[in-house]
Design a protein around this motif. Structure first.
Motif, mmCIF file in Angstrom:
data_model
loop_
_atom_site.group_PDB
_atom_site.id
_atom_site.type_symbol
_atom_site.label_atom_id
_atom_site.label_comp_id
_atom_site.label_asym_id
_atom_site.label_seq_id
_atom_site.Cartn_x
_atom_site.Cartn_y
_atom_site.Cartn_z
ATOM 1 N N GLU A 1 -9.369 18.222 41.165
ATOM 2 C CA GLU A 1 -9.845 17.494 42.337
ATOM 3 C C GLU A 1 -10.677 16.269 41.968
ATOM 4 N N LEU A 2 -10.828 16.024 40.646
ATOM 5 C CA LEU A 2 -11.600 14.885 40.156
ATOM 6 C C LEU A 2 -10.762 14.088 39.157
ATOM 7 N N PRO A 3 -9.667 13.479 39.611
ATOM 8 C CA PRO A 3 -8.763 12.797 38.671
ATOM 9 C C PRO A 3 -9.393 11.626 37.929
ATOM 10 N N ASP A 4 -10.481 11.057 38.485
ATOM 11 C CA ASP A 4 -11.104 9.892 37.851
ATOM 12 C C ASP A 4 -12.260 10.262 36.915
ATOM 13 N N PHE A 5 -12.552 11.562 36.826
ATOM 14 C CA PHE A 5 -13.663 11.983 35.976
ATOM 15 C C PHE A 5 -13.141 12.401 34.608
ATOM 16 N N ASP A 6 -13.747 11.886 33.556
ATOM 17 C CA ASP A 6 -13.374 12.227 32.191
ATOM 18 C C ASP A 6 -14.152 13.469 31.755
ATOM 19 N N PRO A 7 -13.481 14.605 31.554
ATOM 20 C CA PRO A 7 -14.192 15.834 31.165
ATOM 21 C C PRO A 7 -14.984 15.692 29.869
ATOM 22 N N ALA A 8 -14.624 14.718 29.047
ATOM 23 C CA ALA A 8 -15.347 14.521 27.785
ATOM 24 C C ALA A 8 -16.800 14.137 28.016
ATOM 25 N N ARG A 9 -17.142 13.744 29.258
ATOM 26 C CA ARG A 9 -18.525 13.387 29.569
ATOM 27 C C ARG A 9 -19.413 14.621 29.722
ATOM 28 N N ILE A 10 -18.811 15.785 29.882
ATOM 29 C CA ILE A 10 -19.600 17.015 30.031
ATOM 30 C C ILE A 10 -20.348 17.291 28.728
ATOM 31 N N ASP A 11 -21.667 17.432 28.832
ATOM 32 C CA ASP A 11 -22.468 17.668 27.633
ATOM 33 C C ASP A 11 -23.346 18.918 27.737
ATOM 34 N N LEU A 12 -23.028 19.792 28.707
ATOM 35 C CA LEU A 12 -23.724 21.069 28.848
ATOM 36 C C LEU A 12 -22.845 21.993 29.687
ATOM 37 N N ILE A 13 -22.701 23.236 29.251
ATOM 38 C CA ILE A 13 -21.974 24.253 30.013
ATOM 39 C C ILE A 13 -22.883 25.464 30.169
ATOM 40 N N VAL A 14 -23.048 25.917 31.408
ATOM 41 C CA VAL A 14 -23.829 27.126 31.693
ATOM 42 C C VAL A 14 -22.982 28.041 32.557
ATOM 43 N N ALA A 15 -22.779 29.265 32.107
ATOM 44 C CA ALA A 15 -21.987 30.231 32.868
ATOM 45 C C ALA A 15 -22.842 31.422 33.248
ATOM 46 N N GLY A 16 -22.606 31.936 34.453
ATOM 47 C CA GLY A 16 -23.317 33.116 34.926
ATOM 48 C C GLY A 16 -22.342 34.214 35.314
ATOM 49 N N THR A 17 -22.622 35.429 34.879
ATOM 50 C CA THR A 17 -21.831 36.604 35.270
ATOM 51 C C THR A 17 -22.573 37.859 34.860
ATOM 52 N N TYR A 18 -22.378 38.947 35.613
ATOM 53 C CA TYR A 18 -22.860 40.253 35.164
ATOM 54 C C TYR A 18 -21.667 41.174 34.855
ATOM 55 N N THR A 19 -20.448 40.610 34.931
ATOM 56 C CA THR A 19 -19.249 41.399 34.645
ATOM 57 C C THR A 19 -18.453 40.732 33.523
ATOM 58 N N PRO A 20 -19.044 40.588 32.346
ATOM 59 C CA PRO A 20 -18.387 39.817 31.281
ATOM 60 C C PRO A 20 -17.129 40.485 30.749
ATOM 61 N N HIS A 21 -16.198 39.655 30.351
ATOM 62 C CA HIS A 21 -15.023 40.156 29.640
ATOM 63 C C HIS A 21 -15.389 40.429 28.189
ATOM 64 N N ASP A 22 -16.274 39.594 27.666
ATOM 65 C CA ASP A 22 -16.697 39.695 26.271
ATOM 66 C C ASP A 22 -18.151 39.236 26.224
ATOM 67 N N THR A 23 -19.024 40.062 25.685
ATOM 68 C CA THR A 23 -20.437 39.690 25.652
ATOM 69 C C THR A 23 -20.762 38.739 24.511
#
Length: 316
Positions: free
Chosen positions: A63-85
């Protein structure tokens, strides 16, 4: 700080209340009366918290065709049902994006993880360690759920959402994050045993649902009132309230205590069940196309172990 976009992923499989009627005799009307849930989504074969996190990220970027994903410089994920800890949802998304050597963090504060993840982003932005952050919330509840549990086995659904936060706005329609407030209430009530997930035992159990209900109604209302007061807003100026999607009666109670028009409360639990920390973010994705300049939105959440929070968003 600004929210540039949000998108959700939902598994294709739909589980209706009739499944639980056949399984353990729970009547659909009884489930609806107590929870508001009519159906929920269930991850398919090969799907898990990591794959759904990636799917939500794919939906966001589509939904963001003009955004370059390479600009992402931080990823934070939240879950209490992990597939892999160890190889967490955050790592899975980083690998999918193929962005090396950036901070990659996974957290769990039960169903309030969304707002704690946002606070982590605030910290990185304040320290100028990042400027484009991807927050993912993903829950694979059915991997841990015991469907034969007549107290809570019918509550849970699967789903994920991805949110792109930036230090400066990327487009005129970006939502400004006015304030985030969070807290913990672990000393209160039966926080230590009301909702637990011990994978080596029985998965997700909720032996003290009444205590969860009471504490959720108290803290979600209180933190929302605090947020309104801190930003000189009245409840009538609030366009939407997106409560944690745990129980439709909790949402109704919080709305009533606040004196808010129930039509302004965003609910998806009837269609999706309790999707944990992803539920409110999925709700935000659902109303995203309807937001107009001047709108004020509060997301308010409550999690087992007893943690809570609220976030105020404004569309300029």
């Amino acid at each position: 700080m600004y929210l540039h976009h949000v998108a959700a992923y939902l598994p294709a499989a739909v589980v209706t209340n009739e499944h639980f009627t056949q399984l353990n005799g729970l009547a659909s009307d009884w489930i609806i009366e107590r929870t508001g849930i009519r159906e929920r989504r269930k991850a398919g074969e090969g799907e898990n918290a990591n794959t759904m996190a990636v799917a939500a990220t794919q939906a966001l970027l589509a939904e963001l065709p003009d955004f370059d994903p390479a600009r992402i410089d931080l990823i934070v994920a939240g879950t209490y049902t992990p597939h892999d800890t160890i190889y967490t949802a955050a790592h899975a998304v980083q690998r999918y994006l193929n962005i090396n050597e950036i901070p990659t963090v996974s957290i769990s504060s039960a169903c309030s993880s969304l707002l704690n993840a946002v606070e982590i982003v605030e910290g990185y932005f304040a320290l100028k360690k990042a400027s484009h952050a991807l927050v993912i919330v993903t829950e694979h509840n059915t991997a841990y759920n015991n469907e034969t549990d007549t107290m809570a086995g019918h509550l849970w659904g699967d789903g994920a959402a991805a949110l792109l936060f930036t230090q400066e706005p990327l487009a005129p329609g970006d939502l400004r994050v006015r304030q985030v407030l969070t807290g913990g209430a672990a000393p209160m009530g039966k926080a230590d045993e009301a909702v637990t997930l011990k994978p080596v035992e029985k998965g997700i159990v909720m032996p003290y649902g009444r205590d969860v209900f009471q504490q959720a109604c108290t803290y979600m209302t209180r933190i929302t009132q605090d947020l309104l007061k801190a930003n000189n807003l009245t409840v009538n100026e609030l366009t939407y309230l997106i409560p944690h999607q745990a129980n439709l009666r909790i949402s109704a109670n919080v709305t009533k205590q606040l004196g808010l028009d129930p039509a302004r409360a965003v609910n998806n639990i009837d269609r999706l069940g309790n999707t944990g920390c992803a539920g409110a973010a999925i709700g935000l994705a659902e109303i995203w196309p309807d937001l107009k300049p001047g709108d004020q939105v509060i997301v308010t959440v409550f999690g087992g172990g007893y943690s809570y929070g609220a976030m105020l968003l404004e569309k300029p």
